[in-house]
Motif scaffolding. Sequence first.
Motif, short mmCIF file in Angstrom:
data_model
loop_
_atom_site.label_atom_id
_atom_site.label_comp_id
_atom_site.label_asym_id
_atom_site.label_seq_id
_atom_site.Cartn_x
_atom_site.Cartn_y
_atom_site.Cartn_z
N LYS A 139 0.84 -1.20 0.00
CA LYS A 139 0.00 0.00 0.00
C LYS A 139 0.88 1.25 0.00
CE LYS A 139 -4.37 0.86 -0.13
NZ LYS A 139 -5.25 0.18 -1.08
N ASN A 140 0.55 2.16 -0.88
CA ASN A 140 1.25 3.45 -0.93
C ASN A 140 2.77 3.31 -0.98
OD1 ASN A 140 -1.28 4.87 -0.58
ND2 ASN A 140 -1.15 4.37 1.60
N SER A 194 -0.09 -4.68 -6.15
CA SER A 194 0.02 -3.24 -5.89
C SER A 194 -0.63 -2.48 -7.04
CB SER A 194 1.49 -2.82 -5.76
OG SER A 194 1.59 -1.42 -5.53
N PHE A 195 -1.05 -1.24 -6.75
CA PHE A 195 -1.47 -0.33 -7.80
C PHE A 195 -0.27 0.26 -8.54
CE2 PHE A 195 -5.32 -0.23 -5.16
CZ PHE A 195 -6.31 -0.25 -6.13
N SER A 196 0.91 0.06 -8.01
CA SER A 196 2.14 0.63 -8.59
C SER A 196 2.87 -0.40 -9.44
CB SER A 196 3.06 1.13 -7.48
OG SER A 196 4.34 1.44 -7.99
N ARG A 216 5.05 -14.48 -7.39
CA ARG A 216 4.00 -14.03 -8.31
C ARG A 216 3.48 -12.67 -7.89
NH1 ARG A 216 -0.37 -18.06 -8.00
NH2 ARG A 216 0.54 -18.55 -5.96
N THR A 217 3.14 -11.86 -8.88
CA THR A 217 2.69 -10.51 -8.61
C THR A 217 1.40 -10.21 -9.36
OG1 THR A 217 4.03 -9.61 -10.41
CG2 THR A 217 5.05 -9.67 -8.24
N GLY A 218 0.64 -9.25 -8.83
CA GLY A 218 -0.61 -8.84 -9.46
C GLY A 218 -0.71 -7.33 -9.53
#
Length: 307
Positions: free
Chosen positions: A153-154, A188-190, A205-207
Amino acid sequence: MHVRIVAALTTALLGTTAVLFPAAHAGAVADGDGRPLVLAHRGASAYAPENTLAAVDKAAELGVRWVENDVQRTRDGELVVLHDADLRRTTDVEEVFPDRAPWKVGDFTAAEIARLDAGSWFGPAYAGARVPTLEEYVRRVEQHHQKLLLEIKNPELYPGIEGQILKVLGNEGWLDRRHVRDRLVVQSFSADSLRTVHDLEPGVRTGFLGAPPVTDLPAYAHFADQINPSYGSLSPAYVSAVHAFDGPHGRPLEVLTWTVDTADTARRVAGYGVDGIITNKPDVVRDAVRGRWDPPALSVAGRTVGA
């Protein structure tokens, strides 16, 4: 691969009326039975205070295997599980530290945050619940033999947080083959944050949280295993387009969607072919898409299929 991508791009451009009911997509997260997994958003957060150990326990009580959380960093470098950038909504920080506005997470030490009540806002039964550290949270997830969808987050507020998170996960035994294969996803949004995770630990793994244009998906497929949009931005064509690309671990990209809390919406997005549904009410969504799910009918070129 080329045929899959061309077909998906064509479908995305034509729109949803050109899409047949999706076939089962057997990815790394999904069970492979054509029905999406159910992931407890911030734990079972409709029934216990979000991102607390109690919410993890409630998800386990409901039989939910995947829990999602949010990770941020304190002033003295401790990783804590909390969604908001400030502490006001889910703790009594304004009462305990009335002169510390605007009460940002990064302005408080871990010891100060540990003093806060993170449960009373939700209900008296949870008075005294605390903001857990990442170590505490991961240990509780492990205790229940659950799986973790961890959101950074952030990350722009906390330079280097990716390496810190991976260090904690490694210390807790979550970077071994068994965990990284099917028990852990970092999201993450980033995009930059996810690239950093992938560079530091290629096996994890990432999303990506969001819905990038289909034309940008090849770039995301270099570092992301999932594309995870809000349910309001989804269509069958978009899900099909995402599935057409292979991610960094050689498997088709997956789609987890958020935050779905009604049976009707759950059945609708399940019909789009998503791999997972993130929800505050995992029991409601599970009943809708697993125990009692019939594929909804879709209109294709003026005729009805799947009914």
